[in-house]
Design an enzyme around this catalytic site. Structure first.
Site, PDB file in Angstrom:
ATOM      1  N   SER A   1     -51.401   9.508  -7.149  1.00  0.00           N
ATOM      2  CA  SER A   1     -50.086   9.933  -6.688  1.00  0.00           C
ATOM      3  C   SER A   1     -50.102   9.816  -5.167  1.00  0.00           C
ATOM      4  O   SER A   1     -51.039  10.273  -4.516  1.00  0.00           O
ATOM      5  CB  SER A   1     -49.776  11.362  -7.132  1.00  0.00           C
ATOM      6  OG  SER A   1     -48.380  11.572  -7.022  1.00  0.00           O
ATOM      7  N   GLU A   2     -49.072   9.167  -4.618  1.00  0.00           N
ATOM      8  CA  GLU A   2     -49.166   8.715  -3.225  1.00  0.00           C
ATOM      9  C   GLU A   2     -49.160   9.844  -2.197  1.00  0.00           C
ATOM     10  O   GLU A   2     -49.435   9.602  -1.028  1.00  0.00           O
ATOM     11  CB  GLU A   2     -48.070   7.677  -2.918  1.00  0.00           C
ATOM     12  CG  GLU A   2     -46.639   8.171  -2.982  1.00  0.00           C
ATOM     13  CD  GLU A   2     -46.028   7.978  -4.369  1.00  0.00           C
ATOM     14  OE1 GLU A   2     -46.788   7.891  -5.345  1.00  0.00           O
ATOM     15  OE2 GLU A   2     -44.782   7.931  -4.450  1.00  0.00           O
ATOM     16  N   ASN A   3     -48.870  11.073  -2.618  1.00  0.00           N
ATOM     17  CA  ASN A   3     -48.989  12.166  -1.650  1.00  0.00           C
ATOM     18  C   ASN A   3     -50.441  12.540  -1.402  1.00  0.00           C
ATOM     19  O   ASN A   3     -50.725  13.344  -0.515  1.00  0.00           O
ATOM     20  CB  ASN A   3     -48.176  13.385  -2.100  1.00  0.00           C
ATOM     21  CG  ASN A   3     -48.609  13.917  -3.440  1.00  0.00           C
ATOM     22  OD1 ASN A   3     -48.852  13.156  -4.379  1.00  0.00           O
ATOM     23  ND2 ASN A   3     -48.734  15.212  -3.554  1.00  0.00           N
TER      24      ASN A   3
END
Lengths: 218, 231
Positions: A45-47
């Site tokens: 997840s890109e966070n």
């Protein structure tokens, strides 16, 4: 016609053992529920997490542990956390094998639009532009038509673009289609009970039909 | 070298109208709550805020937006905030939307002394308008420039009196990158310990990037979308 869950289920059949996968918000998130038996994938997840686990129980909820959709999540054994520059290094550096995301429009040359409706809705692109510009393997999960019944598979996108010539495969409630390098949506599979004519009618862009088109299998 | 300040009030004392400020966080996760509250209290205006998101209507940067203290937002995603959308569509608020990976890298570059870099993100879209395009390995890329700020305000889990920081889970996000890019970087931490108590092997942000540090209080850590597994 497929439900959203079935679209996710069909996309999950594309997963391969050992892949790192980034799932967008909405239907793509559901793909994690249908990983085929015998296949291990790791979700990014890109966070800033690799090894994202299921939603937490009430007791496990941690405000410091969320996914890119801002939902609370858990971390699986072997997970790692990192900053946003490292996260997009994974994405731009093509260390992530598959990106699944939603779209408002896709064009027959692989262009995608999913971040802005001028004068009406401007939420921002988030990580979508980085993801579509870099990923080798992009699958779009979406409904074949919009709420007004108009096709979302177009000759040319009408909304501001998120990326150009990037979409490779589309799974909708009606069909599985490939975007050919020379342009055009090649019909690969039909949703159970949906005819080629119905798909043709719902597709504004160039639809390529070769031979018998099989029904999807679940 | 004394970096420790008493609280957000002391840390933010010389933040002035019209300044550019970076604020760490992704959504409401890992945002510097104490300092945002202080900026609201201080009533500084005309701010340019560089932050991945703009908070929600009644928390995070939404609190500054509501009082019209922000002139310009530089962000990647600003959904979940009706007041923001209203101010943007009416033209009251200047907005620069940047792909998330480019925003992160621009902050990193700003802190790392790299003035600009090429990225494929945004090529062929309105993000690329007016930017230099160059082909590498047969693929077009656009030139993005570094970002810096008068102040960077970050939130960490633990910190020491030397300014070394450790973040928790996904609350790390933009914080370490922005910490590098502020002319003055303020770190608010949940737990402030004497130098020597944190394991040097586990430091995420070395103290050289941090000029002021304080132990924050009353963290609300609001969750935007609490999602629970049913079993």
């Amino acid at each position: 016609m497929l439900t959203k869950e079935q679209i996710a289920q069909r996309i999950a059949q594309e997963l391969q053992d050992g892949w790192y996968v980034n799932l967008g918000i909405g239907i793509p998130t559901l793909v994690a529920n249908y990983i085929p038996e015998g296949i291990e994938v790791e979700f990014q997840s890109e966070n800033g997490i690799l090894g994202m686990g299921p939603f937490p129980t009430e007791d496990e909820v941690d405000a410091d542990l969320i996914n890119a959709g801002k939902q609370t999540i858990t971390a699986l054994p072997g997970a790692s956390f990192f900053d946003s520059a490292t996260s997009f290094a994974m994405i731009r550096g093509q260390h992530v094998q598959l990106t699944v995301l939603g779209a408002m429009e896709v064009a027959e040359n692989g262009d995608i639009a999913n971040w802005k409706i001028p004068g009406k809705m401007v939420k921002g692109m988030g990580g979508a532009m980085d993801l579509v510009a870099s990923a080798d393997n992009i699958i779009v999960a979406m409904m074949h038509t919009n709420k007004r019944g108009e096709s979302k598979l177009l000759k040319k996108c009408t909304l501001p673009l998120t990326g150009v010539n990037c979409v490779k495969k589309i799974v909708t409630n009606l069909a599985v289609l490939e975007v050919l390098p020379e342009g055009g949506f090649k019909l690969i599979e039909r949703a159970p009970g949906v005819s080629v004519e119905e798909i043709q009618k719902a597709t504004e862009g160039k639809l390529i039909i070769e031979g018998e088109i099989p029904e999807m299998k679940f | 070298m004394n970096k420790v300040v008493k609280d957000a009030h002391e840390a933010c004392k010389d933040i002035q109208d019209g300044m550019t400020i970076m604020l760490g966080g992704f959504g409401l996760c890992g945002i510097p709550e104490n300092s945002i509250a202080e900026l609201v209290e201080k009533e500084v205006t005309g701010l340019t805020c560089i932050s991945n998101n703009a908070g929600v209507d009644d928390f995070g940067l939404g609190l500054l937006l509501k009082k019209h203290q922000i002139k310009k937002m530089v962000s990647s995603y600003v959904g979940e905030n009706d007041e923001f959308e209203r101010q943007m569509l009416s033209g009251e608020l200047e907005v620069d939307l940047i792909p998330q990976g480019s925003l992160a890298e621009r902050c990193r570059a700003g802190g790392a002394g790299i003035p600009a870099f090429f990225t494929p993100a945004g090529y062929g879209t309105e993000v690329a308008e007016g930017k230099e395009v160059r082909e590498f390995n047969g693929k077009p890329h656009i030139l993005e420039t570094a970002l810096t700020a008068d102040f960077a305000i970050v939130k960490a889990w633990k910190g020491d009196t030397e300014g070394n920081l450790i973040y928790k889970a996904t609350a790390r996000n933009f914080n370490p990158l922005m910490a590098m890019a502020g002319k003055i970087t303020i770190a608010e931490v949940e737990e402030l310990v004497p130098a020597g108590e944190l394991d040097p092997n586990e430091i995420h942000t070395p103290g050289i990037f941090v000029q002021r540090i304080f132990q924050g209080k009353d963290y609300e850590k609001r969750i935007e979308k609490k999602t629970i597994r049913k079993d």
